[in-house]
Design a protein around this motif. Structure first.
Motif, PDB file in Angstrom:
ATOM      1  N   ARG A  42      34.751   6.671 -29.101  1.00 32.35           N
ATOM      2  CA  ARG A  42      34.571   7.766 -28.123  1.00 32.35           C
ATOM      3  C   ARG A  42      35.674   7.618 -27.094  1.00 32.35           C
ATOM      4  O   ARG A  42      36.129   6.513 -26.829  1.00 32.35           O
ATOM      5  N   TRP A  43      36.109   8.748 -26.522  1.00 33.62           N
ATOM      6  CA  TRP A  43      37.042   8.617 -25.389  1.00 33.62           C
ATOM      7  C   TRP A  43      36.558   9.467 -24.239  1.00 33.62           C
ATOM      8  O   TRP A  43      36.015  10.567 -24.433  1.00 33.62           O
ATOM      9  N   GLU A  46      32.879  -0.060 -22.916  1.00 28.84           N
ATOM     10  CA  GLU A  46      33.868   0.921 -22.461  1.00 28.84           C
ATOM     11  C   GLU A  46      35.038   0.174 -21.849  1.00 28.84           C
ATOM     12  O   GLU A  46      34.881  -0.557 -20.864  1.00 28.84           O
ATOM     13  N   THR A  59      34.126  12.895 -27.781  1.00 29.82           N
ATOM     14  CA  THR A  59      34.837  13.211 -26.544  1.00 29.82           C
ATOM     15  C   THR A  59      33.835  13.360 -25.402  1.00 29.82           C
ATOM     16  O   THR A  59      32.810  14.029 -25.558  1.00 29.82           O
ATOM     17  N   ALA A  73      38.296   2.719 -31.731  1.00 27.30           N
ATOM     18  CA  ALA A  73      37.628   3.527 -30.702  1.00 27.30           C
ATOM     19  C   ALA A  73      36.683   4.541 -31.351  1.00 27.30           C
ATOM     20  O   ALA A  73      37.024   5.149 -32.359  1.00 27.30           O
ATOM     21  N   LEU A 102      45.602   9.013 -28.898  1.00 31.52           N
ATOM     22  CA  LEU A 102      44.206   8.959 -29.328  1.00 31.52           C
ATOM     23  C   LEU A 102      44.107   8.382 -30.743  1.00 31.52           C
ATOM     24  O   LEU A 102      43.247   7.548 -31.042  1.00 31.52           O
ATOM     25  N   ILE A 161      36.970   4.435 -25.092  1.00 29.68           N
ATOM     26  CA  ILE A 161      38.189   4.472 -24.291  1.00 29.68           C
ATOM     27  C   ILE A 161      37.806   5.053 -22.941  1.00 29.68           C
ATOM     28  O   ILE A 161      37.454   6.228 -22.845  1.00 29.68           O
ATOM     29  N   VAL A 201      45.195   8.507 -21.867  1.00 25.11           N
ATOM     30  CA  VAL A 201      45.355   9.216 -23.141  1.00 25.11           C
ATOM     31  C   VAL A 201      45.578  10.688 -22.811  1.00 25.11           C
ATOM     32  O   VAL A 201      44.673  11.362 -22.329  1.00 25.11           O
TER      33      VAL A 201
END
Lengths: 335, 299
Positions: free
Chosen positions: B133-134, B93, B158, B131, B123, B111, B117
């Protein structure tokens, strides 16, 4: 001989812009009206119609003009932000100061000739981070957050591909810029999302028997006796109770001034010195620009024999918030 | 919907950290984020210690992610970051631009919430760099998230913080040391005295913030259990719990029950409020001041 340090001054509107240009700024930075820049105060900022005149005034006198677009737009703010980029490119602004990666991508794609500077809100504190923005978005210059020591700044400059701009004078943000949501925690609006810190509509002053109370959306930030100078209630500058003591738990109201360490900044290879304060008056801009112009000229003429003149300190002291000077994090010893 | 555990934000004694993660192996969480994200001077666990914990949690069926430092200043910190980015076992991460630099183009990364973001364009830029996952920035309201998710890159998960103290700011200054009248460079690791953070109250005794070294958190905890049905409808893939010195297991079990529809969201919200530090908050999610609180509808 090191490269000269450029003086970059703020302008909230045309009178301040004229003040900065006339008193010797090498570059002026402005924002366009709306939630697209981190100084979104009422009555400030240029728009697409007044920007050409501002650029014209600056360019005729050999001063460069940067457009600051340093918030992180939500989807509904996106079009307003890309319009600012288009306007900056159309007027041949000398640089766009930007924080959001989506906007950097837009600028690179649509306006490849528009030079990009990484905003302090981009929170890049290492050369790896700076080189990341350089590699992916062609960032040419970066403004460092006010958190690094002088030794750290030197180390960054040695390894970073973008040139480096540091804050030289103005209000001191104690938090890493771009990484502070204390304002929205209390009020719902922050620099990242709305371009404001502690918005005026959330501020309330109360007069009582025990003095003045300053509230931010109801939260008591500080109270002041008759002898105290009452400061604007920003969360980080309040007095709170920690471990049974009432203290400035986060930050005392002070200003940053790098006057004393200009030779060291020159020596580390800092390319530009930024003055904070697009919300400040034309008189402030004129005063600070004049002093720093004189100081930088003296520095560049003879770096070895540079000495701070008492009148410079006196003049800057008069306009500094909290009336004190500090080097901020720059004086911290290595690590 | 998966349940995740954020890194421990505080400095706990080594044995307490090891015991905590031994217990986590049996908790109903799917993803565990590990590492020191707040201060590089906290060194009770080394990289190899974290990897040993990661292995044990992976054996227990957890997805393990290594989290990076949020404020990177020194070369020594970059060296640790490079080692982390090349660990070869766990996804990482990224919590700052230095980590993005080292992870871009690598085999998938997360992220972190401290990478700003705020729109689908940013994104998309990061998704193209790899990436997977954020973690949604704390102050983003549900309404904005809905707009972003309408254009979210395919395959990108997400994650939203639903329980625990909210991280609000980072500084070069150590606030815990400051409260003890010490400079950051002479801190004496005084934050180890505050395994639950150091409370900051207004002069009217309102619990307002928590000092945690160079980090500032909320005083009370976020409680978004009431919004779980809305999150499911939005397509949120992972919901996150920030560890606390007490009650973390109960929080994860309650949220698991709500995710699995064993209890309804409003009941879960009440149960969490009884365990989490007060005052409860969910203002950011509602598009209000972060510290605000509105009870789930139908209560």
């Amino acid at each position: 001989m090191k490269q000269a340090i450029e003086l970059v001054c703020p302008a909230g509107a045309m009178p301040a812009l004229r003040a900065a240009v006339d008193h010797g700024a090498d570059a002026v930075y402005v924002g366009l009206r709306g939630p697209t820049n981190a100084r979104n105060f009422p009555g400030l900022n240029f728009d697409a119609h007044t920007l050409p005149a501002a650029i014209d005034y600056a360019h005729r006198r050999g001063t460069r003009l940067f457009v600051a677009l340093n918030t992180y737009p939500s989807p509904e703010q996106w079009t307003a932000c890309t319009a600012v980029i288009d306007a900056a490119a159309a007027c041949a602004a000398d640089a766009l100061i930007v924080a959001d990666m989506g906007l950097m991508g837009y600028a690179c794609e649509r306006h490849p000739d528009l030079p990009l500077h990484l905003s302090v809100q981009g929170s890049a504190t290492s050369y790896e981070a700076l080189n990341f923005y350089h590699e992916h978005f062609g960032i040419r210059r970066a403004v460092l957050p006010r958190v690094l020591s002088l030794a750290q700044v030197r180390h960054v400059i040695e390894q970073a591909r973008p040139e480096i701009e540091v804050f030289g004078f103005g209000s001191l943000c104690v938090m890493v810029e771009g990484r502070c949501t204390l304002s929205s925690w209390a009020t719902g609006q922050s620099p990242n999302s709305c371009g404001v810190c502690s918005p005026a509509h959330a501020v309330r002053w109360e007069e009582g028997a025990d003095g003045r109370r300053a509230r931010l959306n109801g939260v008591l930030i500080d109270r002041f006796g008759a002898a105290d100078k009452a400061g604007y209630p920003v969360v980080c500058k309040g007095r709170y109770e920690v471990n049974g003591q009432t203290i400035y738990a986060l930050e005392e109201p002070t200003s940053l001034s790098t006057l004393d360490i200009l030779p060291e900044l020159l020596n580390t290879g800092v390319r530009a010195l930024k003055v904070e304060g697009r919300q400040r008056s034309p008189a402030y801009v004129a005063q600070v620009t004049r002093v720093l112009r004189a100081a930088l000229d003296a520095l560049h003429a003879d770096p070895q024999r540079f000495a701070v003149r008492p009148e410079w300190s006196r003049e800057l002291g008069r306009v500094a918030e909290g009336q004190t000077h500090t080097l901020g994090a720059l004086h911290r010893s290595w690590q | 919907m998966k349940l995740s555990l954020a890194p421990i934000p505080y400095l706990w004694p080594r044995d307490d950290v090891l015991a905590f993660y031994r217990a986590v192996a049996d908790w109903p969480v799917d993803v565990v984020y590990l590492g020191e994200t707040v201060c590089p001077k906290r060194r009770v666990l080394q990289g190899r210690d974290w990897l040993a914990i990661a292995d044990r949690l992976a054996d227990a069926g957890k997805e393990v992610v290594l989290s990076t430092l949020t404020l990177v200043e020194a070369e020594s910190e970059l060296i640790s970051l490079r080692r982390m980015a090349d660990n070869g076992r766990c996804m990482v991460e990224a919590n700052d631009g230095s980590a993005l630099a080292l992870l871009a183009g690598k085999n998938g990364f997360v992220i972190g919430a401290h990478i700003n973001v705020y729109n689908a364009h940013s994104l998309a830029v990061l998704a193209r760099m790899g990436a997977r996952r954020w973690v949604v920035p704390g102050e983003l309201p549900a309404a904005t998230l809905r707009q972003i998710l309408a254009e979210r890159p395919r395959g990108l998960e997400t994650e939203v913080l639903v329980a625990g103290r909210v991280p609000l700011a980072f500084s070069a200054r150590c606030f815990t040391a400051r409260a003890h009248d010490r400079g950051k460079d002479e801190c004496g690791i005084v934050c180890e005295r505050y395994p639950d953070g150091l409370r900051l109250r207004t002069q009217e005794a309102q619990d307002f913030l928590t000092l945690n070294g160079v980090q500032i958190q909320s005083a009370g905890a976020a409680n978004l259990a009431g919004a779980l049905p809305e999150m499911r409808a939005l397509g949120i893939d992972v919901v996150r719990v920030v560890p606390l010195i007490e009650g973390t297991e109960e929080v994860t079990r309650t949220l698991r029950a709500a995710i699995d529809d064993v209890v309804d969201a409003a009941t879960a919200e009440r149960a969490l409020s009884a365990v989490l530090p007060a005052p409860a908050c969910n203002g950011y999610w509602q598009g209000e001041a972060g510290m605000a609180w509105r009870e789930a509808e139908g209560m």
